[in-house]
Design a protein around this motif. Sequence first.
Motif, PDB file in Angstrom:
ATOM      1  N   LYS A  57      14.619  11.854   4.247  1.00  0.00           N
ATOM      2  CA  LYS A  57      13.253  12.347   4.049  1.00  0.00           C
ATOM      3  C   LYS A  57      13.126  13.395   2.962  1.00  0.00           C
ATOM      4  O   LYS A  57      12.036  13.709   2.516  1.00  0.00           O
ATOM      5  CB  LYS A  57      12.741  12.990   5.352  1.00  0.00           C
ATOM      6  N   ARG A  59      13.863  16.403   3.837  1.00  0.00           N
ATOM      7  CA  ARG A  59      13.255  17.408   4.712  1.00  0.00           C
ATOM      8  C   ARG A  59      14.152  18.629   4.777  1.00  0.00           C
ATOM      9  O   ARG A  59      15.358  18.504   4.984  1.00  0.00           O
ATOM     10  CB  ARG A  59      13.105  16.802   6.103  1.00  0.00           C
ATOM     11  N   SER A 144       8.316  12.114  11.618  1.00  0.00           N
ATOM     12  CA  SER A 144       7.561  11.027  10.999  1.00  0.00           C
ATOM     13  C   SER A 144       8.389  10.430   9.852  1.00  0.00           C
ATOM     14  O   SER A 144       9.135  11.144   9.178  1.00  0.00           O
ATOM     15  CB  SER A 144       6.223  11.557  10.492  1.00  0.00           C
ATOM     16  N   ASN A 146       8.198   9.533   6.774  1.00  0.00           N
ATOM     17  CA  ASN A 146       7.669   9.657   5.414  1.00  0.00           C
ATOM     18  C   ASN A 146       8.582  10.577   4.614  1.00  0.00           C
ATOM     19  O   ASN A 146       9.376  11.315   5.192  1.00  0.00           O
ATOM     20  CB  ASN A 146       6.256  10.257   5.451  1.00  0.00           C
ATOM     21  N   SER A 152       1.822  11.044   6.645  1.00  0.00           N
ATOM     22  CA  SER A 152       2.617  10.314   7.640  1.00  0.00           C
ATOM     23  C   SER A 152       2.297   8.823   7.600  1.00  0.00           C
ATOM     24  O   SER A 152       1.176   8.428   7.279  1.00  0.00           O
ATOM     25  CB  SER A 152       2.338  10.859   9.047  1.00  0.00           C
ATOM     26  N   HIS A 233       0.935  19.860   3.728  1.00  0.00           N
ATOM     27  CA  HIS A 233       1.755  18.957   4.525  1.00  0.00           C
ATOM     28  C   HIS A 233       0.877  17.752   4.772  1.00  0.00           C
ATOM     29  O   HIS A 233      -0.326  17.881   4.822  1.00  0.00           O
ATOM     30  CB  HIS A 233       2.107  19.648   5.839  1.00  0.00           C
ATOM     31  N   TYR A 234       1.463  16.627   4.943  1.00  0.00           N
ATOM     32  CA  TYR A 234       0.695  15.393   5.159  1.00  0.00           C
ATOM     33  C   TYR A 234      -0.160  15.065   3.939  1.00  0.00           C
ATOM     34  O   TYR A 234      -1.210  14.470   4.061  1.00  0.00           O
ATOM     35  CB  TYR A 234      -0.240  15.506   6.377  1.00  0.00           C
TER      36      TYR A 234
HETATM   37 MG    MG Z   1       6.095  14.796   9.793  1.00  0.00          MG
END
Ligand code: MG
Length: 348
Positions: A57, A59, A144, A146, A152, A233-234
């Motif tokens: 991700k 992340r 999620s 993504n 997402s 975010h998103y």
């Molecule tokens: Mg998420």
Amino acid sequence: MGEPALTRILPADQPSIAQAAALIRAGEVVAFPTETVYGLGANALDAAAVAKIFAAKGRPSNDPLIVHIADLDQLALIAKHVPDSAAVLIEAFWAGPLTLILPRTAAIPSLVSAGLPTVGVRMPAHPVAQALIRAAGVPIAAPSANRFAHTSPTTAQHVYDDLNGTIPLILDGGATHYGVESTILDLSGTPRLLRPGGITAEELRFWLPDLQIVERHNDDAQPMIAPGMLLKHYAPTVPLTLFEGEPSAVRQALRDRAEALLAAGQRVGLLLTAEDAAEIDLPTARIVSLGSQSDLPTIARHLYSALRSFEQPPLVDHLLARSFPAQGLGLAIRDRLMRAAAGHMEIV
Ligand code: MG
Ligand code: AMP
């Protein structure tokens, strides 16, 4: 490690769920549908497997994951203790889109929880998610599916668009039902709603009259109570401006701004309700309707697909959208739009 070059999308039938479960047991990551959004899962008890989620991700490791279970028996493995308040909510809302923050056991690697003493747990209601967790025989940590900070995914294609080449398999279970992520509830002290989602604050207040709603952070530099609370975010890749106020004033502001931008030679996208779309007649703007303003579940279900659709040609320079009243599912819809707009909200 060797990154898988090919990402397969398989219909989520019994044989492909078995394949996905074998991958999870072998320490790999797999994307799968839940009733909220698609998740990117790994064995929650295997730190090396969980690390692959963060890598795929992009992340940051200070952003904790949610652990998904299919049977209540698995909870004791994950949570050190379950307060009475949690037991009542589990009875009322599981399986479903409610994540509970509970004290973490030593069986859960600290990477899952970003080093926090707590862990987020939920039991998804989606039959494919449940079958996958049961077949794997382990709890599945899954954020999620993504790329970090992107919108997402609510379809297998969205996952593919973001993660093709970085994960071996996506189970395709069709479009997700809620379309927004789970509600996150911290029960480690006074009950706090950390993220609005599929289960509404009103539903929770029946059981938790003293529920507090945490203002999600609007300053990236502040320490995060719950990462994922970053304002941006998103987000879609197109700049979004949100308008909030009386419905008719918002409609007028959307029309005026769109006309001004179009007159200046800009390409404009409008994310509207069906009622707005019936009133705003701008043939040169790109208009997407989310559904009737009186049908918030449908609006939530379409929100992320609609945001992503503006990343495909014909591209726009500006995206304009209306906000929604912060009641019921509107709280989650408004929250996600605020994030997608990175705080660019105009009160009219
Ligand atoms: Mg998420
Ligand atoms: P995602 O599934 O991508 O929405 O990511 C999971 C989100 O759950 C994180 O971004 C956090 O906001 C939240 N979360 C997970 N674990 C915890 C925890 N232990 N404490 C607070 N929030 C958490």
